[in-house]
Scaffold this motif. Structure first.
Motif, PDB file in Angstrom:
ATOM      1  N   ILE B 118      68.508 -14.002 -20.324  1.00 47.06           N
ATOM      2  CA  ILE B 118      69.246 -13.119 -19.939  1.00 47.06           C
ATOM      3  C   ILE B 118      69.058 -11.839 -19.483  1.00 47.06           C
ATOM      4  N   ARG B 119      67.958 -10.896 -19.262  1.00 52.26           N
ATOM      5  CA  ARG B 119      68.433 -10.475 -18.583  1.00 52.26           C
ATOM      6  C   ARG B 119      68.255 -10.104 -17.316  1.00 52.26           C
ATOM      7  N   PRO B 137      54.900  -8.190 -13.552  1.00 56.01           N
ATOM      8  CA  PRO B 137      53.476  -8.111 -12.867  1.00 56.01           C
ATOM      9  C   PRO B 137      51.677  -8.789 -13.264  1.00 56.01           C
ATOM     10  N   LYS B 138      51.703  -9.329 -11.764  1.00 55.56           N
ATOM     11  CA  LYS B 138      50.352 -10.116 -12.336  1.00 55.56           C
ATOM     12  C   LYS B 138      48.791 -10.042 -11.343  1.00 55.56           C
ATOM     13  N   LEU B 139      48.568 -10.255 -11.905  1.00 56.79           N
ATOM     14  CA  LEU B 139      47.075  -9.682 -11.134  1.00 56.79           C
ATOM     15  C   LEU B 139      46.518 -10.960 -10.275  1.00 56.79           C
ATOM     16  N   PHE B 208      63.120  -6.911 -14.475  1.00 47.59           N
ATOM     17  CA  PHE B 208      61.651  -6.715 -14.673  1.00 47.59           C
ATOM     18  C   PHE B 208      61.585  -7.304 -16.256  1.00 47.59           C
ATOM     19  N   GLU B 210      58.427  -7.234 -18.647  1.00 49.39           N
ATOM     20  CA  GLU B 210      56.399  -6.469 -19.056  1.00 49.39           C
ATOM     21  C   GLU B 210      56.362  -7.749 -19.822  1.00 49.39           C
ATOM     22  N   ARG B 231      50.544 -16.267 -30.593  1.00 47.86           N
ATOM     23  CA  ARG B 231      50.191 -14.861 -30.708  1.00 47.86           C
ATOM     24  C   ARG B 231      51.895 -14.696 -31.528  1.00 47.86           C
ATOM     25  N   ARG B 355      36.043 -10.070 -22.725  1.00 51.75           N
ATOM     26  CA  ARG B 355      33.971  -9.084 -23.247  1.00 51.75           C
ATOM     27  C   ARG B 355      34.453  -9.529 -24.512  1.00 51.75           C
ATOM     28  N   LYS B 357      31.018  -9.233 -27.125  1.00 51.30           N
ATOM     29  CA  LYS B 357      29.533  -8.265 -27.662  1.00 51.30           C
ATOM     30  C   LYS B 357      29.149  -7.502 -26.257  1.00 51.30           C
TER      31      LYS B 357
END
Lengths: 610, 405
Positions: B118-119, B137-139, B208, B210, B231, B355, B357
């Motif tokens: 839609i955006r 945005p992607k690494l 965009f 996000e 999630r 990460r 422990k």
């Protein structure tokens, strides 16, 4: 930026077109809100009601809804040429009251056109660039051109950017329009047609739209739409252009971005560029005020105060002028010492911040001169100041300040460089170098944002799960750290504190435990060795270390868990290149925590209560 | 008098080389993510747009049949078989059918919230630009196309740049609105260059995104997509047709689909998905971000975490399955164990260390193809790839890794 809108309808098709236009203007308020007005054609006359202030206030004074007529144009303004005032508000009319016009954009050659028109006997009522177009149309009408031809002739003289809507009495059911670089949309109804700066303005009345492209001109009547290319005369086939909007397009204002804040972060290269282009002789006047002052106070609140601390750094370290920065709400502590010959530099984006305004009044009363830095032309603080330097960031809608901070820093640096030139505190060649760097800043900011957005997003993935964070810096890095911490508090609601890195040992480090996030602002300056020590110190306590570092600082990469490399430049422009990264970090952290960064809880854009 | 016609083209063809061996028996767009094939995420997004036709370019009959059955009644779908290899061939396969001045182009392997579609269209309409495209945005820029923005316009696109040299980290996110002239550019210059020409000749505006966005390129992207979709679950959804033992422990949020059965003393710790007609045996532990697709059997005393079990798989008793993707119709014998921590220093595109422990660990279990049989008591080292149709003897130790790992 301004918003324009117009409607023309068959008698009785829309009840109260003027009221509809007022409602449309309310939706366009994000494009500007310092003055507002509308014009219509009624019984062969042009009716204009306009004034300075927000739509609601001016409506209360002028009763917009009572404007008669079936052809109405309206405008909401963000001042660029001429302060917000009743006279400078749109619509503008010609000498003979036969034309009314609204405009969004900047007419670059208006001075030249204005001189010619004045020579021909035209009388101008405002200081705006827009008014020339009304007189130009009149000029051609008087020469015997038909209304549409006169309109086209007038437009062909105009250089710059524009979305223009005009009404002319001899054609009471027509709105003429033209577009270049500023947005313009037509809404097609049944027995009525709209024209506006964006789609949501008229969306409740029609969902059929046509987007007008650059260099196109034409007109709308209640039953017809005509568009052609200004240069080639090629008529646009509307059936190919027509679009149907089947949902509520709330996004128009955000131009493809999910939030105003992200849009405004990305707008910074442009805002900086426009601020550079807008720098005028007031910079030299401001520099003179500073070097001639007995003492220099700097006052502001919130983000502007951080810009004030940057100015404090600049004045001390570049121009060798000691300053006293003070938080605006704490001004009363200083008032007894203020004397004639002192200078107060007041920084306020809106120009209406009450704390800063109170400080200005108190200092002024005691004989201090006032220099203001503001983004809103002729707002309260500039009005009460001796001189104002304006940033050209454009309207900022997100509550958390972004582009206004970096543009404030830019005008500060420009002013201080001028002061350093005047009092010979810095080498001429060094000043020239720094000016060159300043000129390049918009591009560096653009590159930095482009290169690091994904990386900052991935750091936000870690930060957004934390409840507490430190921002540390030295020298000019301190105000940058403070601004970063403020952003994180404001919109992500994460407790964040900034300290000069050297102070951390004197207390704050007691809180640092395993995985406690500490962000370092490392600049390419004389402090880098010391700050490396601070990083190691935090690392030794198992803190999670994040650093914004100059790209060639290899030794930092080894001790930092995450490093963001900023392209090399003079450390003096760092507040403009580093801060956008911290803004993005706060933005993505807020979004990941599920908060709306545009509307942080308990905060208002302009603080008007003490 | 006026009619605005907009069509969409979905690129769902090709073999999914990078996804092998998962795609040996099913097309890429049929890979299940939390109960739905990837293509459903794309078509669901497109179904929110005012389109009068969706052209799906594909290579597999199986996918064509699925799309027609699932979406044929609600959307106006046209199926086109892809002629030739690669994205250029895929787009050009639909060329003759796109007779609208603009069209929406969507990759068939993207999992994202429908709002992204839609955006993109809203941005296009509101901007009045000739073209618009979604960016995220992607690494791992080396595995995407990235766009450089200046003055709110896209000025250039570079395909899979070297990370150090990449000027932008905004990935082209597989949703576009393009003018039909774009097709001529593709014909002459290929896809990426066509985008660059578009950016040069016309106004191309960014839209965009996000929030999360996954391109199902590598097997571990399946795990990432499961994780994000799960999630976002706000509450549990348990079908009235599911059978759940009164002695099972169910912690939300999770989805338990129709006819699924959760047996005695099984523990399900959400967010997780248990698919249609699947069986979770006694004393099983199904942990976070696990997606058990339809007709799967998980035998007694097995533990599964952060894994994707594609349809018709049997996981026997006493298995440990972590960070693993199991392809369709495979069978894992009793006591199969997947090790799931990659040796330090191994870099995998789009797989990021976590990460744990205080230590940075890159977690990846096994990637098991379809119709695989793994004998009892086998151990699969982290990052093992088991080819489709392979039969592995009991008591095997598997250490084979794909060269790209």
């Amino acid at each position: 930026m301004c918003g324009i809108v117009g409607v023309t309808c068959l008698q009785g098709k829309l009840s109260s077109p003027a009221k509809i236009i007022r409602k449309c203007l309310e939706k366009l308020e994000y494009r500007g809100y310092d003055s507002v007005g509308l014009a219509s054609i009624f019984k062969g006359m042009i009716v204009v009601r306009k004034g300075k202030g927000k739509i609601e206030e001016v409506h209360r004074r002028m009763n917009f809804d009572g404007v008669p007529g079936n052809t109405v144009i309206g405008h909401t303004r963000w001042a660029t040429h001429g302060a917000p005032s009743d006279n400078n508000a749109h619509p503008h009319i010609d000498c003979g009251r036969i034309v009314a016009i609204v405009h969004n954009g900047i007419i670059k050659n208006y001075m030249e056109l204005k001189k010619k028109l004045i020579a021909k006997g035209h009388i101008f009522r405002s200081e705006t660039d827009t008014e020339v177009v009304a007189h130009l149309i009149e000029e051609y009408l008087n020469k015997g051109f038909k209304p549409y031809e006169a309109f086209k002739k007038a437009i062909s003289h105009v250089k710059g950017s524009y979305a223009i809507a005009a009404i002319i009495i001899s054609e009471p059911n027509t709105i003429f329009f033209a577009k270049k670089d500023s947005p313009l949309i037509i809404g097609i109804g049944d027995g009525f047609n709209f024209i506006a700066s964006d789609i949501p303005a008229f969306l409740e009345h029609t969902r059929r739209i046509v987007v007008v492209k650059d260099f196109e001109v034409g007109y709308i009547t209640p039953t017809n739409v005509f568009i052609e290319n200004l240069h080639t005369g090629k008529i646009v086939d509307l059936s190919k252009r027509l679009r149907f909007i089947s949902w509520t397009a709330e996004m128009a204002a955000k131009a493809g971005y999910p939030h105003y804040m992200l849009k405004e972060i990305h707008e910074q290269p442009r805002a900086l560029r426009e601020t550079i282009n807008g720098l005028g002789e007031e910079i030299e006047q401001a520099a003179n005020m500073i070097i001639n002052a007995r003492r220099v106070f700097i006052t502001a609140a919130g983000t502007s105060f951080h810009a004030g601390l940057v100015l404090d750094y600049y004045l001390n370290s570049i121009a060798g002028i000691a300053t006293i920065p003070l938080i605006a709400s704490e001004y009363s502590k200083y008032v007894r010492s203020v004397k004639h010959g002192d200078l107060l530099i007041a920084i306020s984006q809106s120009g209406e911040t009450i704390d800063t305004l109170m400080a200005v009044r108190e200092f002024k009363k005691r004989g201090a001169k006032i220099l203001a830095i503001s983004n809103v032309i002729d707002s309260a603080i500039p009005r009460e100041s001796d001189l104002t330097v304006y940033t050209r960031a454009g309207p900022e809608i997100g509550v958390a300040a972004t582009k206004t901070f970096t543009t404030q820093v830019l005008v500060e640096l420009a002013t201080v460089l001028k002061a350093a030139e005047l009092n010979n505190s810095l080498d001429v060649s060094e000043i020239a170098d720094l000016r060159k760097q300043l000129e390049k800043t918009p591009k560096i900011v653009e590159k930095t944002i482009m290169k690091h957005e994904a990386f900052v997003n991935s750091i936000a993935e870690i930060v957004h799960r934390k409840n507490s964070m430190y921002y540390l810096g030295r020298g000019l890095g301190v105000p940058i750290a403070m601004e970063g911490a403020l952003k994180l508090k404001e919109i992500a609601y994460i407790h964040a504190e900034a300290y000069p890195a050297g102070e951390s040992k004197h207390g704050p480090i007691a809180l640092v435990e395993k995985d406690f996030p500490v962000l370092f602002i490392v600049l390419d300056d004389e402090n880098s060795e010391n700050i490396l020590g601070n990083v190691t110190e935090m690392k030794a306590r198992n803190a999670l270390t994040i650093g914004l570092i100059p790209e060639h600082f290899e030794e930092f990469k080894e001790v930092l868990d995450h490093s963001i490399k900023i392209p090399l430049h003079d450390h003096l422009i760092s507040p403009m290149t580093y801060t956008p990264i911290l803004q993005l970090l706060a933005y993505y952290s807020a979004v990941k925590r599920g908060y709306d960064p545009d509307k942080p809880r308990n905060l208002a854009k302009t603080v008007t209560v003490e | 008098m006026f009619q605005y016609r907009l069509k969409a083209v979905v690129l769902a063809g090709g073999r999914g080389e990078r996804l092998k061996p998962i795609t040996d028996c099913m097309p890429k767009s049929m890979v299940r993510i939390v109960g739905k094939p990837v293509i459903d995420y794309v078509l669901e997004g497109l179904s929110k747009l005012p389109l009068d036709e969706i052209i799906v370019v594909l290579s597999h009959k199986k996918l064509a049949k699925y799309v027609e059955e699932k979406w044929g009644r609600t959307l106006s779908i046209t199926i086109v078989y892809q002629k030739g290899k690669g994205i250029d061939a895929a787009i050009l396969s639909a060329k003759d059918l796109i007779r609208s001045p603009n069209f929406v182009l969507a990759y068939g392997d993207i999992v994202v919230n429908p709002k992204a579609y839609i955006r993109t269209l809203e941005t296009h309409i509101n901007s009045g630009a000739e073209a618009s495209m979604l960016l995220s945005p992607k690494l791992d820029v080396e595995s995407y196309g990235v766009a450089y923005i200046s003055e709110n316009k896209i000025v250039s696109i570079s395909e899979k740049p070297v990370p150090e040299k990449a000027e932008s980290t905004l990935a082209v996110a597989g949703i576009f609105v393009l003018p039909s002239t774009f097709l001529n550019y593709v014909e002459e210059h290929g896809f990426t260059e066509a985008l660059n020409m578009l950016a040069k000749e016309y106004t191309v505006v960014p839209s965009f995104w996000e929030d999360w966005w996954v391109d199902i390129g590598y097997p571990w992207d399946i795990l990432k997509a499961n994780e994000y979709v799960l999630r976002d679950l706000r509450f549990s959804h348990i079908s009235s047709k599911a059978t759940i033992s009164s002695k099972a422990v169910i912690e939300g949020p999770l989805i338990i689909d129709d006819e699924a059965e959760i047996s005695h003393y099984a523990v399900i710790k959400g967010p997780a998905y248990i698919g249609k007609n699947s069986f979770i045996g006694d004393h099983c532990l199904i942990r976070e971000y696990t997606s058990v697709e339809e007709n799967v059997i998980v035998g007694a005393f097995s533990e599964v975490k952060h894994s994707s079990i594609q349809p018709n798989v049997t996981v026997s008793s006493y298995n440990y399955i972590g960070d693993t993707v199991i392809g369709e119709s495979s069978v894992l014998g009793p006591h199969t164990v997947t090790l799931n921590i990659l040796p330090s220093g191994v870099k995998v595109s789009r797989l990021h260390p976590v990460r744990v422990k205080g230590k940075l660990l890159t977690k990846l279990g096994a990637i098991i193809g379809c119709n695989v049989y793994i004998g009892a008591n086998s151990t699969l080292f982290a990052g093992s790839i088991i080819k489709s149709h392979e039969k592995i003897k009991p008591h095997s130790i598997i250490m084979q890794q794909r060269s790209t790992l």
